[in-house]
Design an enzyme around this catalytic site. Structure first.
Site, PDB file in Angstrom:
ATOM      1  N   HIS A   1     -45.933 113.709 -75.839  1.00  0.00           N
ATOM      2  CA  HIS A   1     -47.375 113.426 -75.859  1.00  0.00           C
ATOM      3  C   HIS A   1     -48.227 114.659 -75.603  1.00  0.00           C
ATOM      4  O   HIS A   1     -49.443 114.561 -75.453  1.00  0.00           O
ATOM      5  CB  HIS A   1     -47.730 112.352 -74.820  1.00  0.00           C
ATOM      6  CG  HIS A   1     -47.171 111.006 -75.158  1.00  0.00           C
ATOM      7  ND1 HIS A   1     -47.236 109.936 -74.296  1.00  0.00           N
ATOM      8  CD2 HIS A   1     -46.543 110.540 -76.273  1.00  0.00           C
ATOM      9  CE1 HIS A   1     -46.668 108.875 -74.857  1.00  0.00           C
ATOM     10  NE2 HIS A   1     -46.230 109.231 -76.050  1.00  0.00           N
TER      11      HIS A   1
ATOM     12  N   ASP B   1     -38.011 100.689 -70.959  1.00  0.00           N
ATOM     13  CA  ASP B   1     -39.005 100.657 -72.041  1.00  0.00           C
ATOM     14  C   ASP B   1     -38.248 100.799 -73.362  1.00  0.00           C
ATOM     15  O   ASP B   1     -37.960  99.797 -74.017  1.00  0.00           O
ATOM     16  CB  ASP B   1     -40.038 101.770 -71.846  1.00  0.00           C
ATOM     17  CG  ASP B   1     -40.992 101.883 -73.027  1.00  0.00           C
ATOM     18  OD1 ASP B   1     -41.039 100.957 -73.843  1.00  0.00           O
ATOM     19  OD2 ASP B   1     -41.694 102.913 -73.154  1.00  0.00           O
TER      20      ASP B   1
ATOM     21  N   GLU C   1     -39.801 105.032 -65.056  1.00  0.00           N
ATOM     22  CA  GLU C   1     -39.551 104.345 -66.334  1.00  0.00           C
ATOM     23  C   GLU C   1     -38.610 105.186 -67.192  1.00  0.00           C
ATOM     24  O   GLU C   1     -38.736 106.412 -67.229  1.00  0.00           O
ATOM     25  CB  GLU C   1     -40.901 104.162 -67.034  1.00  0.00           C
ATOM     26  CG  GLU C   1     -40.846 103.502 -68.400  1.00  0.00           C
ATOM     27  CD  GLU C   1     -42.254 103.423 -69.024  1.00  0.00           C
ATOM     28  OE1 GLU C   1     -43.245 103.286 -68.271  1.00  0.00           O
ATOM     29  OE2 GLU C   1     -42.360 103.515 -70.265  1.00  0.00           O
TER      30      GLU C   1
ATOM     31  N   ASP D   1     -43.146 108.094 -66.251  1.00  0.00           N
ATOM     32  CA  ASP D   1     -42.348 107.651 -67.388  1.00  0.00           C
ATOM     33  C   ASP D   1     -41.606 108.895 -67.857  1.00  0.00           C
ATOM     34  O   ASP D   1     -42.212 109.806 -68.428  1.00  0.00           O
ATOM     35  CB  ASP D   1     -43.242 107.095 -68.503  1.00  0.00           C
ATOM     36  CG  ASP D   1     -42.419 106.645 -69.704  1.00  0.00           C
ATOM     37  OD1 ASP D   1     -41.176 106.747 -69.641  1.00  0.00           O
ATOM     38  OD2 ASP D   1     -43.018 106.184 -70.699  1.00  0.00           O
TER      39      ASP D   1
ATOM     40  N   SER E   1     -48.041  97.402 -71.136  1.00  0.00           N
ATOM     41  CA  SER E   1     -48.430  98.774 -71.497  1.00  0.00           C
ATOM     42  C   SER E   1     -49.117  98.871 -72.856  1.00  0.00           C
ATOM     43  O   SER E   1     -48.782  98.153 -73.797  1.00  0.00           O
ATOM     44  CB  SER E   1     -47.179  99.652 -71.505  1.00  0.00           C
ATOM     45  OG  SER E   1     -47.457 100.919 -72.049  1.00  0.00           O
ATOM     46  N   HIS E   2     -50.061  99.790 -72.916  1.00  0.00           N
ATOM     47  CA  HIS E   2     -50.673 100.255 -74.169  1.00  0.00           C
ATOM     48  C   HIS E   2     -49.658 101.124 -74.929  1.00  0.00           C
ATOM     49  O   HIS E   2     -48.507 101.236 -74.513  1.00  0.00           O
ATOM     50  CB  HIS E   2     -51.914 101.070 -73.834  1.00  0.00           C
ATOM     51  CG  HIS E   2     -51.569 102.398 -73.196  1.00  0.00           C
ATOM     52  ND1 HIS E   2     -52.398 103.484 -73.196  1.00  0.00           N
ATOM     53  CD2 HIS E   2     -50.427 102.815 -72.550  1.00  0.00           C
ATOM     54  CE1 HIS E   2     -51.795 104.501 -72.587  1.00  0.00           C
ATOM     55  NE2 HIS E   2     -50.618 104.117 -72.178  1.00  0.00           N
ATOM     56  N   ARG E   3     -50.071 101.784 -76.029  1.00  0.00           N
ATOM     57  CA  ARG E   3     -49.248 102.773 -76.713  1.00  0.00           C
ATOM     58  C   ARG E   3     -49.978 104.114 -76.717  1.00  0.00           C
ATOM     59  O   ARG E   3     -51.179 104.170 -76.452  1.00  0.00           O
ATOM     60  CB  ARG E   3     -48.979 102.369 -78.180  1.00  0.00           C
ATOM     61  CG  ARG E   3     -48.203 101.083 -78.381  1.00  0.00           C
ATOM     62  CD  ARG E   3     -46.877 100.965 -77.668  1.00  0.00           C
ATOM     63  NE  ARG E   3     -45.892 101.997 -77.898  1.00  0.00           N
ATOM     64  CZ  ARG E   3     -44.687 101.811 -78.441  1.00  0.00           C
ATOM     65  NH1 ARG E   3     -44.343 100.608 -78.865  1.00  0.00           N
ATOM     66  NH2 ARG E   3     -43.818 102.792 -78.540  1.00  0.00           N
ATOM     67  N   SER E   4     -49.241 105.162 -77.063  1.00  0.00           N
ATOM     68  CA  SER E   4     -49.890 106.478 -77.049  1.00  0.00           C
ATOM     69  C   SER E   4     -50.896 106.633 -78.191  1.00  0.00           C
ATOM     70  O   SER E   4     -51.889 107.333 -78.058  1.00  0.00           O
ATOM     71  CB  SER E   4     -48.836 107.582 -77.093  1.00  0.00           C
ATOM     72  OG  SER E   4     -47.977 107.403 -78.194  1.00  0.00           O
TER      73      SER E   4
ATOM     74  N   SER F   1     -43.125 107.936 -78.857  1.00  0.00           N
ATOM     75  CA  SER F   1     -41.772 107.966 -78.295  1.00  0.00           C
ATOM     76  C   SER F   1     -41.210 106.552 -78.378  1.00  0.00           C
ATOM     77  O   SER F   1     -41.064 105.843 -77.393  1.00  0.00           O
ATOM     78  CB  SER F   1     -41.800 108.460 -76.842  1.00  0.00           C
ATOM     79  OG  SER F   1     -42.513 107.574 -76.018  1.00  0.00           O
TER      80      SER F   1
ATOM     81  N   GLU G   1     -44.961 111.185 -68.657  1.00  0.00           N
ATOM     82  CA  GLU G   1     -46.166 110.658 -67.997  1.00  0.00           C
ATOM     83  C   GLU G   1     -46.064 110.748 -66.484  1.00  0.00           C
ATOM     84  O   GLU G   1     -45.039 110.360 -65.906  1.00  0.00           O
ATOM     85  CB  GLU G   1     -46.368 109.178 -68.396  1.00  0.00           C
ATOM     86  CG  GLU G   1     -46.489 109.005 -69.893  1.00  0.00           C
ATOM     87  CD  GLU G   1     -46.422 107.548 -70.337  1.00  0.00           C
ATOM     88  OE1 GLU G   1     -46.672 106.649 -69.504  1.00  0.00           O
ATOM     89  OE2 GLU G   1     -46.120 107.318 -71.516  1.00  0.00           O
TER      90      GLU G   1
ATOM     91  N   LYS H   1     -44.570  95.612 -74.270  1.00  0.00           N
ATOM     92  CA  LYS H   1     -45.504  96.095 -75.292  1.00  0.00           C
ATOM     93  C   LYS H   1     -45.419  95.139 -76.476  1.00  0.00           C
ATOM     94  O   LYS H   1     -44.405  95.110 -77.181  1.00  0.00           O
ATOM     95  CB  LYS H   1     -45.080  97.485 -75.772  1.00  0.00           C
ATOM     96  CG  LYS H   1     -45.191  98.600 -74.741  1.00  0.00           C
ATOM     97  CD  LYS H   1     -44.498  99.850 -75.279  1.00  0.00           C
ATOM     98  CE  LYS H   1     -44.724 101.049 -74.377  1.00  0.00           C
ATOM     99  NZ  LYS H   1     -43.780 102.143 -74.718  1.00  0.00           N
TER     100      LYS H   1
ATOM    101  N   GLU I   1     -52.706 110.838 -74.208  1.00  0.00           N
ATOM    102  CA  GLU I   1     -53.201 109.672 -73.471  1.00  0.00           C
ATOM    103  C   GLU I   1     -54.304 110.044 -72.490  1.00  0.00           C
ATOM    104  O   GLU I   1     -54.584 109.314 -71.542  1.00  0.00           O
ATOM    105  CB  GLU I   1     -52.033 108.976 -72.756  1.00  0.00           C
ATOM    106  CG  GLU I   1     -51.035 108.399 -73.743  1.00  0.00           C
ATOM    107  CD  GLU I   1     -49.992 107.498 -73.100  1.00  0.00           C
ATOM    108  OE1 GLU I   1     -49.972 107.353 -71.865  1.00  0.00           O
ATOM    109  OE2 GLU I   1     -49.190 106.920 -73.865  1.00  0.00           O
TER     110      GLU I   1
ATOM    111  N   LYS J   1     -50.158  99.660 -67.573  1.00  0.00           N
ATOM    112  CA  LYS J   1     -50.155 101.096 -67.858  1.00  0.00           C
ATOM    113  C   LYS J   1     -51.133 101.366 -68.989  1.00  0.00           C
ATOM    114  O   LYS J   1     -50.986 100.827 -70.076  1.00  0.00           O
ATOM    115  CB  LYS J   1     -48.730 101.504 -68.246  1.00  0.00           C
ATOM    116  CG  LYS J   1     -48.492 102.994 -68.211  1.00  0.00           C
ATOM    117  CD  LYS J   1     -47.026 103.311 -68.345  1.00  0.00           C
ATOM    118  CE  LYS J   1     -46.588 103.326 -69.785  1.00  0.00           C
ATOM    119  NZ  LYS J   1     -45.543 104.285 -70.108  1.00  0.00           N
TER     120      LYS J   1
HETATM  121  C1  2PG Z   1     -44.368 104.883 -73.446  1.00  0.00           C
HETATM  122  C2  2PG Z   1     -45.537 104.876 -74.394  1.00  0.00           C
HETATM  123  C3  2PG Z   1     -46.880 104.533 -73.820  1.00  0.00           C
HETATM  124  P1  2PG Z   1     -45.408 105.606 -76.838  1.00  0.00           P
HETATM  125  O1  2PG Z   1     -43.371 105.560 -73.699  1.00  0.00           O
HETATM  126  O2  2PG Z   1     -44.351 104.123 -72.480  1.00  0.00           O
HETATM  127  O3  2PG Z   1     -47.294 105.322 -72.777  1.00  0.00           O
HETATM  128  O4  2PG Z   1     -45.547 105.932 -75.277  1.00  0.00           O
HETATM  129  O5  2PG Z   1     -46.497 104.667 -77.190  1.00  0.00           O
HETATM  130  O6  2PG Z   1     -45.547 106.957 -77.528  1.00  0.00           O
HETATM  131  O7  2PG Z   1     -44.052 105.021 -77.035  1.00  0.00           O
HETATM  132 MG    MG Z   2     -42.224 104.604 -71.942  1.00  0.00          MG
END
Ligand code: 2PG
Ligand code: MG
Length: 401
Positions: A151, A302, A268, A237, A354-357, A41, A160, A327, A202, A378
């Site tokens: 996700h 985000d 978020e 989120d 934050s990590h990524r999905s 996303s 999330e 990120k 996730e 996160k």
């Molecule tokens: C988000 C992320 C991580 P994605 O939206 O915050 O949880 O998702 O990495 O798919 O953008």
């Molecule tokens: Mg997000």
């Protein structure tokens, strides 16, 4: 600091998609590898990741030939050189994934040369004094226990559902969050059948729900039964850029209900990525911009802000948020991600790394979150190897490693 060799290859991420891994050796013989995660996303203003094969080719044929044997004073010098070498605003020539992988590998090799943990080196590179009265030295964990949106293949609009332990140490946070996660899985299987405990991207549970608030009811019930409900906050989120078929009015009603019934700490991306105005309205109604970490509700950007200081300045001018997701791969180098943290602090926003999905087993992001003394980190559910790698790294960090 001179790089003596740099190689790159494709590896798989947690969704079985190709991503980039690099191995870098400094002239002193110290070697480090790094791989980069990938979002699903993604925000429209994120730096451009190229297909992994192209990014690998660019590292080998362009970046390696230009940086080997060149002397870089520090991390900022390397990152600046890479950004210039690319020359585009979105890093679309070499690829943000290509640049970030090299940037992190260099950071790691430098930390190893200094013989300090990566988070400690990040603190040195970050270079500003962290005020212990205004920032948490231990980021709170944002554990994503129910997955929806892009996700998961279920009916949840929100992406999330986050359990945010309110305890002192990482070990305790992991323990509290994991107990609730397991109890929730068991409750879901009882209520909806065994398939309900299957996992999304996730590691959170991903069955169909009666409505978008049912996950909160079930998380709260599970926590209460364990007498842990007073030790957590809740968050979401919404990832609203990707929510289809819901009007802004319906979304607003849902948030009102959510805030009234569950008093969440964190929302978020409540609206889509260019809706600075409605972000500002929900922030003003519930918390006030600038109150940051002390706000009773953190409204975080985000897709709105994409770790990009220009977007952050816009959000600041419009009073859209009081918190931000950081990120590194949204912007494409360690130095620029640190600059984004610095600006967020200037604005008085709460900082959630934050990590990524789509993740790899690289645990860099745990050191980054701790290194910049983020307010939150996160990191998905405590399940699946690529998520657990981050949890286990935090436990090591807490032991001083
Ligand atoms: C988000 C992320 C991580 P994605 O939206 O915050 O949880 O998702 O990495 O798919 O953008
Ligand atoms: Mg997000």
């Amino acid at each position: 600091m001179k790089v003596s060799s740099l190689s790159a290859r494709q590896i798989l991420d947690s969704r079985g998609q190709w991503t980039v891994e690099v191995a870098l050796t400094l002239q002193n013989g110290v070697r480090a590898t790094a791989s980069v995660p990938q979002g699903k996303s993604t925000g429209a203003t994120e730096a451009r990741a190229l297909p992994a094969a192209m990014a690998v080719r660019n590292i080998k044929s362009v970046i390696a030939t230009r940086i080997i044997h060149k002397d870089f004073l520090d991390q900022a010098a390397l990152d600046e050189f890479l950004v210039r070498l690319d020359g585009t605003k979105a890093k679309s020539r070499l690829g943000a994934n290509a640049i970030l992988a090299v940037s992190i590998a260099f950071l790691r090799a430098t930390a190893r040369t200094k013989k300090v943990p990566l988070w400690k080196h990040i603190r040195d590179v970050y270079g500003i004094w962290v005020d212990p009265t205004t920032t948490t030295l231990h980021p709170r964990l944002f554990m994503n226990v129910v997955n929806g949106g892009l996700h998961a293949g279920n009916n949840l609009h929100f992406q999330e559902y986050l359990v945010i332990p309110r305890v002192r140490t990482f070990a305790e946070s992991v323990d509290v969050g994991t107990k609730i996660y397991h109890a929730l899985g068991a409750a879901l299987a009882r209520a909806k059948g065994h398939g309900a405990a299957n996992l999304g991207d996730e590691g959170g549970f991903a069955p169909n729900f009666k409505d978008d608030l049912e996950p909160f009811r079930m998380i709260h019930a599970a926590a209460k039964k364990l007498k842990l409900d007073k030790k957590i906050d809740l968050g979401i989120d919404a990832a609203a850029t990707d929510i289809k078929g819901m009007t802004r009015a319906r979304l607003n009603n849902l948030y009102k209900k959510l805030i009234k019934e569950y008093a969440p700490l964190y929302i978020e991306d409540p609206f889509s990525e260019n809706d600075f105005k409605n972000f500002a309205a929900i922030t003003a109604a519930n918390a006030g911009a600038g109150a940051g970490v002390k706000s009773k509700l953190w409204i975080a950007g985000d897709d709105l802000t994409t770790t990009n200081t220009d977007r952050m300045a816009l959000a600041h001018a419009k009073k859209s948020v009081n918190a931000i997701i950081i990120k590194p791969n949204q912007i494409g180098s360690v130095t620029e991600a640190l600059n984004a943290v610095r600006l967020a602090r200037e604005y008085g926003w709460a900082v959630v790394v934050s990590h990524r999905s789509g993740e790899t087993n690289d645990d860099f992001i745990a050191d980054f979150a701790y290194g910049v003394a983020a307010d939150g980190f996160k990191l998905g559910a405590p399940a699946r190897g690529e998520r657990v790698a981050k949890y286990n790294r935090l436990l090591e960090i807490e032991e001083g490693k």
